[in-house]
Write a protein that holds these residues in place. Structure first.
Motif, PDB file in Angstrom:
ATOM      1  N   LEU A  35       0.832  -1.208   0.000  1.00 21.58           N
ATOM      2  CA  LEU A  35       0.000   0.000   0.000  1.00 21.58           C
ATOM      3  C   LEU A  35       0.865   1.255   0.000  1.00 21.58           C
ATOM      4  CD1 LEU A  35      -3.190   0.687   2.050  1.00 21.58           C
ATOM      5  CD2 LEU A  35      -1.306   2.313   2.158  1.00 21.58           C
ATOM      6  N   LYS A  60       0.761   3.939  -3.037  1.00 17.37           N
ATOM      7  CA  LYS A  60       0.283   5.283  -2.696  1.00 17.37           C
ATOM      8  C   LYS A  60       1.338   6.328  -3.055  1.00 17.37           C
ATOM      9  CE  LYS A  60      -2.107   5.740   1.046  1.00 17.37           C
ATOM     10  NZ  LYS A  60      -2.504   5.851   2.495  1.00 17.37           N
ATOM     11  N   THR A 113      -5.338  -0.250  -6.181  1.00 16.95           N
ATOM     12  CA  THR A 113      -5.103   0.880  -7.085  1.00 16.95           C
ATOM     13  C   THR A 113      -6.406   1.572  -7.455  1.00 16.95           C
ATOM     14  OG1 THR A 113      -3.228  -0.368  -7.987  1.00 16.95           O
ATOM     15  CG2 THR A 113      -3.946   1.573  -9.199  1.00 16.95           C
ATOM     16  N   LEU A 138      -7.549   3.592  -4.364  1.00 12.23           N
ATOM     17  CA  LEU A 138      -6.693   4.712  -3.980  1.00 12.23           C
ATOM     18  C   LEU A 138      -6.826   5.896  -4.935  1.00 12.23           C
ATOM     19  CD1 LEU A 138      -3.295   3.077  -2.912  1.00 12.23           C
ATOM     20  CD2 LEU A 138      -4.938   4.234  -1.439  1.00 12.23           C
ATOM     21  N   SER A 139      -7.008   5.624  -6.201  1.00 15.59           N
ATOM     22  CA  SER A 139      -7.045   6.692  -7.209  1.00 15.59           C
ATOM     23  C   SER A 139      -8.323   6.566  -8.023  1.00 15.59           C
ATOM     24  CB  SER A 139      -5.811   6.591  -8.117  1.00 15.59           C
ATOM     25  OG  SER A 139      -5.834   7.584  -9.111  1.00 15.59           O
TER      26      SER A 139
END
Length: 730
Positions: free
Chosen positions: A435, A439, A463, A466-467
């Protein structure tokens, strides 16, 4: 090239239990079973390229027995099996020899199914003093050819008739002159039934044996024991284990507990290695008894009440079997763990098989209890329901007072992974390291294109969550549509939209065809993990490097690649149990087997220039093991460059006195841009197999005074690593 071999008996069943390889995906194996057909003149073998995942069928013809190329193919195949390990098991060999001599008291017709090197056939022929008749059935042609060479070396080729066929292809009056009076066979795996024991015996009793035949072995009994173990729990219960991890990724979201799990089967494992981590919650109990002397049933079921001996939580059933080789029950062989002091309560004092040494061909089995296990109190009874079909044994458990058994079936899970993979995904340190790296790589990128080049479910979900503005493309070359369906199912629980995720379900090079809407790849990610290749040699995961190279034209100039490099690590070790199990053969119960050593990849008492294969093992399960040196970095694979040949040498100074049996190799994956964070697949982690290069002869070493030189070469065309070593004095 790596190869999967098939040695059918009654049915074309892959002898996964005798391979130093992992099982293929379930769907793939089923397809192979339908397509593999052995005939009297040819055999099929499946060859896999570890760097591409491509496979091809290779046909071996009986008429080309002396062909050098075919000999080399057979040698490379058979060297990766555990035939050598099995033949080195002196306890097993002696038990079969004594039982055969006790059972065969005069001339008769003996049938040997799954004859291997012909050891049991030669024992039977010798017991009859050269009279009678022995028919040996060995359907896997490379092994059948090796058996013929062994028979000739022992002057027994006139005493044993060899048939390169499955046993159900033999016909009385055609291949066989008559029905057989005696059946000798060893078609047992760690679970017992996985090599087709039941259907083989059924067909033999129906078509190949006389009424009331004699059999060696005579009977087998399976046993079990309830155990508690946090280690085993982590290998099976990702759902509850994930609760304590607060990284925002939910591989098994609440309400979707059946979305991901392990295959409900008995998993072979050396449980002695877990002795300090297991609490025994019951006494051993008998489960099934199979009498070989009569036709077995395809299905069986038993229900029993098992009293708990202490308070605890049942995480697993550990099982093993005891083989009774003779009619009287005086010759037994057990695969029990070391904490079992006797085979069973009725064990006769004359039993010849004491606690066996470490060998890999037969292990204990672990049946994992789903959903975190079952809590029990001392003296409380656990109701255990055991089932068997033609090829497997399964269990269901409940505690007194419950209304239903706790069933555990394949349909419980949408996607099934190996226990080691479940444990990895539930490892907090592993997840946090990955992670942090991802990140950091996403920081400052507004709408990146991220490609997950392997079968990583975790990286795909991480992924995408996170985005939210990224486009995530997952290749899923092994998981394919099952992986895509899984991600779609857990998307909402992980807070991302499927509009930002797409799937290729093929090799990564297919991304070149549409060029992903003319976009460049900003993040190329992998663990690396390829479904169906678990447990192969560590460097076979350099397939990621091959995939990265194929995508070179569409990588952005500032692309982030994870892992950015792989570092080949090595440690000199003392491995007496493993080395003994693969040492060269001489005479087995007075039968010369020296001719098989080169073909089976033996070590010990061999020419100095002859090199054995590198084989994959869980070092923590290999019996006695001791590090004799520090850990050294031998070679680096830079994934920011295209794949290329590599060759390096390293001087290994011994830090401890001892006997060196070989070198253990693995890869550490560097996962961040600063080269400061890495994931190790070495012996310290028990979820990956390491590569083991055993020496031809053990070397006694002294700390500081002795050193070794290691030379390693990587071939990018085959994905194989060649390792050579030499020992010197400082």
């Amino acid at each position: 090239m790596h190869s999967i071999l098939f040695k059918p008996s009654l049915v074309p069943s892959p002898l996964l239990s005798r391979l130093c390889l992992p099982p293929l995906p379930v769907i793939f194996v089923s397809d192979l079973l339908r397509r593999t057909m052995a005939s009297s003149a040819r055999s099929f073998q499946l060859r896999l390229n570890p760097l591409t995942g491509d496979s091809e069928w290779v046909v071996i013809d009986e008429e080309e027995e002396e062909d050098l190329v075919q000999h080399e193919q057979s040698k490379s195949l058979l060297a990766t099996t555990s035939y050598l390990d099995m033949l080195n098991d002196g306890c097993r060999n002696r038990a079969f020899r004594l039982a055969i001599e006790k059972t065969i008291t005069g001339p008769c017709h003996v049938l040997d199914i799954g004859a291997g090197t012909g050891l049991l056939s030669m024992m039977a022929a010798r017991a009859m003093g050269g009279q009678g008749e022995v028919s040996a059935c060995e359907s896997y042609l490379p092994m059948g050819k090796l058996m013929r060479r062994v028979l000739r070396a022992n002057g027994m080729d006139k005493n044993v008739r060899v048939f390169h066929k499955r046993s159900d292809e033999l016909r009385v009056g055609v291949e066989l002159n008559s029905r057989a009076d005696v059946l000798v066979s060893e078609i047992l795996d760690s679970e017992l039934l996985g090599e087709g024991l039941i259907p083989t015996l059924q067909q033999a009793h129906d078509m190949l044996l006389v009424d009331n035949p004699k059999l060696v072995p005579f009977r087998v009994t399976t046993y079990g024991q309830l155990v508690e173990s946090d280690f085993l729990w982590k290998m099976s219960d990702l759902c509850n284990n994930e609760v304590s991890i607060s990284d925002g990724v939910h591989l098994v979201p609440a309400g979707l507990e059946g979305i991901l799990g392990i295959k409900p089967q008995q998993h072979a494992m050396h449980c002695d290695a877990l002795l300090e981590e297991i609490r025994l919650l019951s006494e051993p109990f008998k489960v099934f008894e199979f009498d070989f002397w009569k036709r077995p049933d395809s299905h069986g079921e038993v229900v029993m009440r098992i009293p708990a001996t202490v308070d605890g939580k049942v995480h697993a059933v550990v099982s093993w079997w005891v083989l009774q080789l003779d009619y009287e029950g005086s010759i037994l062989y057990s695969t029990s763990p070391s904490w079992i002091n006797s085979f069973n309560a009725e064990k006769p004092s004359s039993c010849i098989s004491g606690q066996r040494d470490w060998y890999d061909h037969w292990r204990q089995c672990v049946w994992f209890i789903p959903r975190g296990g079952i809590s029990v109190c001392k003296d409380e009874h656990v109701l255990l329901q055991a089932f068997h079909d033609d090829t497997s044994v399964s269990y269901s458990l409940k505690v007194d007072g419950q209304t239903n058994f706790n069933p555990y079936k394949a349909e419980d899970f949408n996607l099934m992974l190996l226990p080691e993979r479940i444990a990895t995904y539930g490892n907090k340190e592993w997840r946090m390291a990955v992670l942090t790296a991802v990140k950091s790589a996403l920081h400052g990128r507004s709408s990146p294109l991220c490609v997950v080049a392997d079968d990583s479910l975790f990286l795909t979900i991480l992924t995408a969550s996170l985005s939210k503005n990224s486009l995530v493309t997952s290749v899923f070359p092994g998981l394919q549509e099952k992986g895509a369906l899984y991600v779609q199912t857990v998307a909402d629980a992980n807070g991302f939209s499927m509009d930002c995720v797409r799937f290729v379900c093929k090799r990564a090079s297919h991304l070149l065809k549409d060029n992903i809407n003319q976009r460049k790849i900003d993040l190329l990610l992998g663990e690396p993990f390829y479904y169906g290749s678990e447990g192969m040699l560590p460097w076979h995961n350099l397939r990621f490097w091959k995939e990265r190279t194929s995508l070179d034209p569409i990588l952005a100039d500032d692309v982030f690649i994870m892992p950015g490099k792989g570092i080949l690590k090595v440690c000199a070790m003392s491995l007496p149990d493993l080395w003994r199990s693969r040492r060269s053969l001489k005479y087995i119960e007075d039968f010369d087997h020296t001719i098989v050593n080169e073909t089976l990849g033996a070590c010990g008492d061999l020419p100095s220039l002859q090199e054995g294969p590198c084989l994959p093992y869980f070092i923590w399960q290999c019996g006695e093991a001791k590090e004799l040196s520090e850990i050294y970095s031998v070679m680096e694979f830079n994934f920011y460059d295209p794949i290329q040949a590599c060759s390096e040498g390293k001087k290994i100074v011994f830090s401890k006195h001892g006997v060196c049996h070989g070198f253990v190799l693995w890869i550490d994956w560097v996962i961040d841009e600063k080269n400061s964070a890495f994931i190790s697949t070495g012996p310290v982690s028990r979820y990956w197999k390491q590569g083991v290069k055993l020496l031809s002869k053990p070397v006694t070493v002294t700390a500081v005074d002795d050193f070794a030189e290691i030379e390693a070469s990587f071939d990018p065309s085959s994905g194989e690593l060649t390792v050579r070593s030499s020992f010197l004095k400082l």
